[in-house]
Design a protein around this motif. Structure first.
Motif, PDB file in Angstrom:
ATOM      1  N   PHE A  10       0.850  -1.189   0.000  1.00 12.29           N
ATOM      2  CA  PHE A  10       0.000   0.000   0.000  1.00 12.29           C
ATOM      3  C   PHE A  10       0.884   1.237   0.000  1.00 12.29           C
ATOM      4  O   PHE A  10       2.056   1.179   0.372  1.00 12.29           O
ATOM      5  CB  PHE A  10      -0.903   0.028   1.235  1.00 12.29           C
ATOM      6  CG  PHE A  10      -1.874  -1.117   1.318  1.00 12.29           C
ATOM      7  CD1 PHE A  10      -3.061  -1.096   0.613  1.00 12.29           C
ATOM      8  CD2 PHE A  10      -1.590  -2.223   2.112  1.00 12.29           C
ATOM      9  CE1 PHE A  10      -3.958  -2.151   0.697  1.00 12.29           C
ATOM     10  CE2 PHE A  10      -2.477  -3.274   2.208  1.00 12.29           C
ATOM     11  CZ  PHE A  10      -3.668  -3.238   1.494  1.00 12.29           C
ATOM     12  N   LEU A  12       0.938   4.956   1.681  1.00  8.31           N
ATOM     13  CA  LEU A  12       0.352   5.829   2.700  1.00  8.31           C
ATOM     14  C   LEU A  12       0.480   7.288   2.255  1.00  8.31           C
ATOM     15  O   LEU A  12       1.587   7.778   2.038  1.00  8.31           O
ATOM     16  CB  LEU A  12       1.061   5.619   4.042  1.00  8.31           C
ATOM     17  CG  LEU A  12       0.912   4.235   4.685  1.00  8.31           C
ATOM     18  CD1 LEU A  12       1.908   4.076   5.835  1.00  8.31           C
ATOM     19  CD2 LEU A  12      -0.498   4.022   5.172  1.00  8.31           C
ATOM     20  N   TYR A  92       1.856  -5.425   2.496  1.00  4.28           N
ATOM     21  CA  TYR A  92       0.594  -5.944   3.026  1.00  4.28           C
ATOM     22  C   TYR A  92       0.795  -6.519   4.432  1.00  4.28           C
ATOM     23  O   TYR A  92       0.025  -6.220   5.348  1.00  4.28           O
ATOM     24  CB  TYR A  92       0.046  -7.023   2.081  1.00  4.28           C
ATOM     25  CG  TYR A  92      -1.252  -7.643   2.533  1.00  4.28           C
ATOM     26  CD1 TYR A  92      -2.471  -7.107   2.136  1.00  4.28           C
ATOM     27  CD2 TYR A  92      -1.261  -8.766   3.358  1.00  4.28           C
ATOM     28  CE1 TYR A  92      -3.672  -7.677   2.549  1.00  4.28           C
ATOM     29  CE2 TYR A  92      -2.447  -9.339   3.775  1.00  4.28           C
ATOM     30  CZ  TYR A  92      -3.657  -8.794   3.368  1.00  4.28           C
ATOM     31  OH  TYR A  92      -4.835  -9.354   3.791  1.00  4.28           O
ATOM     32  N   CYS A  95       1.419  -3.827   6.978  1.00  7.20           N
ATOM     33  CA  CYS A  95       0.174  -3.108   7.226  1.00  7.20           C
ATOM     34  C   CYS A  95      -0.702  -3.867   8.220  1.00  7.20           C
ATOM     35  O   CYS A  95      -1.227  -3.290   9.181  1.00  7.20           O
ATOM     36  CB  CYS A  95      -0.574  -2.894   5.907  1.00  7.20           C
ATOM     37  SG  CYS A  95      -2.054  -1.876   6.053  1.00  7.20           S
ATOM     38  N   VAL A  99      -1.918  -2.791  12.036  1.00  4.20           N
ATOM     39  CA  VAL A  99      -3.307  -2.839  12.507  1.00  4.20           C
ATOM     40  C   VAL A  99      -3.370  -3.555  13.857  1.00  4.20           C
ATOM     41  O   VAL A  99      -4.018  -3.087  14.806  1.00  4.20           O
ATOM     42  CB  VAL A  99      -4.228  -3.548  11.479  1.00  4.20           C
ATOM     43  CG1 VAL A  99      -5.615  -3.786  12.072  1.00  4.20           C
ATOM     44  CG2 VAL A  99      -4.348  -2.720  10.203  1.00  4.20           C
ATOM     45  N   ILE A 172      -3.763   4.512   0.552  1.00  3.26           N
ATOM     46  CA  ILE A 172      -4.428   4.668   1.848  1.00  3.26           C
ATOM     47  C   ILE A 172      -4.361   6.141   2.238  1.00  3.26           C
ATOM     48  O   ILE A 172      -3.279   6.684   2.436  1.00  3.26           O
ATOM     49  CB  ILE A 172      -3.761   3.806   2.932  1.00  3.26           C
ATOM     50  CG1 ILE A 172      -3.849   2.327   2.572  1.00  3.26           C
ATOM     51  CG2 ILE A 172      -4.404   4.058   4.293  1.00  3.26           C
ATOM     52  CD1 ILE A 172      -3.160   1.409   3.565  1.00  3.26           C
ATOM     53  N   CYS A 176      -1.275   5.841   8.717  1.00  4.59           N
ATOM     54  CA  CYS A 176      -1.045   4.508   9.291  1.00  4.59           C
ATOM     55  C   CYS A 176      -2.128   3.560   8.798  1.00  4.59           C
ATOM     56  O   CYS A 176      -3.152   3.989   8.261  1.00  4.59           O
ATOM     57  CB  CYS A 176      -1.043   4.560  10.821  1.00  4.59           C
ATOM     58  SG  CYS A 176      -2.643   4.990  11.544  1.00  4.59           S
ATOM     59  N   CYS A 177      -1.899   2.284   8.984  1.00  2.00           N
ATOM     60  CA  CYS A 177      -2.886   1.277   8.594  1.00  2.00           C
ATOM     61  C   CYS A 177      -3.862   1.061   9.743  1.00  2.00           C
ATOM     62  O   CYS A 177      -3.456   0.766  10.860  1.00  2.00           O
ATOM     63  CB  CYS A 177      -2.186  -0.047   8.268  1.00  2.00           C
ATOM     64  SG  CYS A 177      -1.366  -0.064   6.673  1.00  2.00           S
ATOM     65  N   ASP A 178      -5.127   1.219   9.438  1.00  2.00           N
ATOM     66  CA  ASP A 178      -6.192   0.910  10.375  1.00  2.00           C
ATOM     67  C   ASP A 178      -7.367   0.375   9.568  1.00  2.00           C
ATOM     68  O   ASP A 178      -7.414   0.517   8.339  1.00  2.00           O
ATOM     69  CB  ASP A 178      -6.596   2.141  11.183  1.00  2.00           C
ATOM     70  CG  ASP A 178      -7.371   1.787  12.445  1.00  2.00           C
ATOM     71  OD1 ASP A 178      -7.556   0.586  12.713  1.00  2.00           O
ATOM     72  OD2 ASP A 178      -7.791   2.717  13.168  1.00  2.00           O
ATOM     73  N   LEU A 182      -8.752   1.043   5.407  1.00  2.00           N
ATOM     74  CA  LEU A 182      -8.644  -0.170   4.592  1.00  2.00           C
ATOM     75  C   LEU A 182     -10.006  -0.596   4.047  1.00  2.00           C
ATOM     76  O   LEU A 182     -10.097  -1.125   2.932  1.00  2.00           O
ATOM     77  CB  LEU A 182      -8.038  -1.309   5.412  1.00  2.00           C
ATOM     78  CG  LEU A 182      -6.541  -1.212   5.717  1.00  2.00           C
ATOM     79  CD1 LEU A 182      -6.119  -2.312   6.680  1.00  2.00           C
ATOM     80  CD2 LEU A 182      -5.713  -1.272   4.452  1.00  2.00           C
TER      81      LEU A 182
END
Length: 310
Positions: A10, A12, A92, A95, A99, A172, A176-178, A182
């Motif tokens: 991804f 960011l 991936y 990420c 999470v 995204i 950050c990944c959340d 997503l």
């Protein structure tokens, strides 16, 4: 981990795309992160090395500082590096790991704040039985339950994330990944997953906030029967806890306990509880706590004396 996704990484987008603003972001959050780590590690070392800070209140404060340092570390370093990086990609697997870490340490902070409220309730409302109830063994059991609760909550969150198929695009709109950003990228109907997510995280946020507020209302109500000096000391401690609770739960509830919609201020609200609150907690607890400040001064004198003798 990638069986449901054609996307291997991804991108960011971060807080801003403007080159000059990204440099400002780097400076500000680098200072915040260093301050967070120094402040929380100082509390950790002080509590561990001081004989006067052996009560359950400081036992839980130790874990709050530990969780704050870990919580900020799961988010801030990538934000800092990405603010100067031309290629802000995250794989991936990285990420999904982020999470899990975000929810694990965030939920652990929630549970530690509840344990601190329990400690204050027993100390103020059941003072004669305090040492019996809040024994070292009981406090350790409570912390273990908190770790397990945070772990199972995070497992539930990561399982929801792993259900999502990603076919592209892979941008995204966050730093950050959340689960929330997503869900916008998933190539499927996410209504049910969104409902599960809000039910899970929303219940943790709102339920914990209600428990904490009710407990502090009971505590403050019971202070009427205390002496003026005891009331002043208890109020000082409780006000510190209430400030932390409001600063943490206000933004959390806004993000996690609402229908599946996004707002322009979401990223800044997330910054406040993932980076701002861990930075502020050491100042809130040390500036309002004479025992911690005295223990820090004693530790500083011992350190400087041993250094001068070498």
């Amino acid at each position: 981990m990638q069986k449901n996704s054609n996307v291997t990484e991804f991108i960011l987008l971060g807080l801003t795309q403007d080159p000059m603003k990204r440099k400002i972001v780097f400076v500000i959050f680098f200072i915040f992160y260093v301050g967070t780590m120094v402040g929380n590690l100082l509390i950790i070392v002080t509590i561990k090395s001081s004989r006067t800070l052996g009560s359950p209140m400081y036992f839980f404060l130790f874990y709050l500082s530990l969780v704050d340092a870990c919580f900020s570390t799961s988010i801030a370093p990538r934000l800092i590096v990405d603010s100067l990086s031309a290629q802000r990609t995250i794989t991936y697997n990285e990420c999904m790991t982020q999470v899990f870490a975000l929810h694990f340490f965030g939920t652990m902070e929630v549970f530690v704040l509840i344990l601190m409220a329990i400690d204050r309730y027993v100390a103020i409302c059941k003072p004669l039985h305090y040492s019996t109830i809040m024994s070292q063994q009981f406090c350790t059991i409570l912390i273990i339950i908190a770790w397990l609760g945070a772990f199972f909550h995070s497992i539930a969150e990561i399982l929801l994330a792993l259900k999502l198929p990603f076919c592209g695009p892979n941008l995204i709109d966050h730093y950050c990944c959340d689960l929330q950003p997503l869900l916008k990228l998933a190539c499927m109907d996410t209504y049910l997953i969104n409902l599960e997510w809000v039910s899970n995280s929303g219940t943790v946020c709102t339920g914990s906030f209600m428990i904490l507020m009710i407990s502090y209302i009971i505590i403050l109500h019971s202070l009427r029967n205390h002496s003026a000096e005891g009331r002043k000391k208890a109020l000082s401690t409780c006000i510190s806890h209430i400030i932390v609770v409001i600063l943490f739960f206000g933004p959390c509830t806004f993000i996690y306990a609402r229908p599946p919609t996004t707002f322009p201020m979401d990223k800044m609200v997330t910054v406040f509880y993932t980076i701002g609150t861990p930075f502020l907690n050491p100042f809130i607890y040390t500036l309002r706590n004479a025992e911690v400040k005295n223990a820090m001064r004693k530790l500083w004198r011992i350190t400087t004396t041993s250094e001068s003798k070498r």
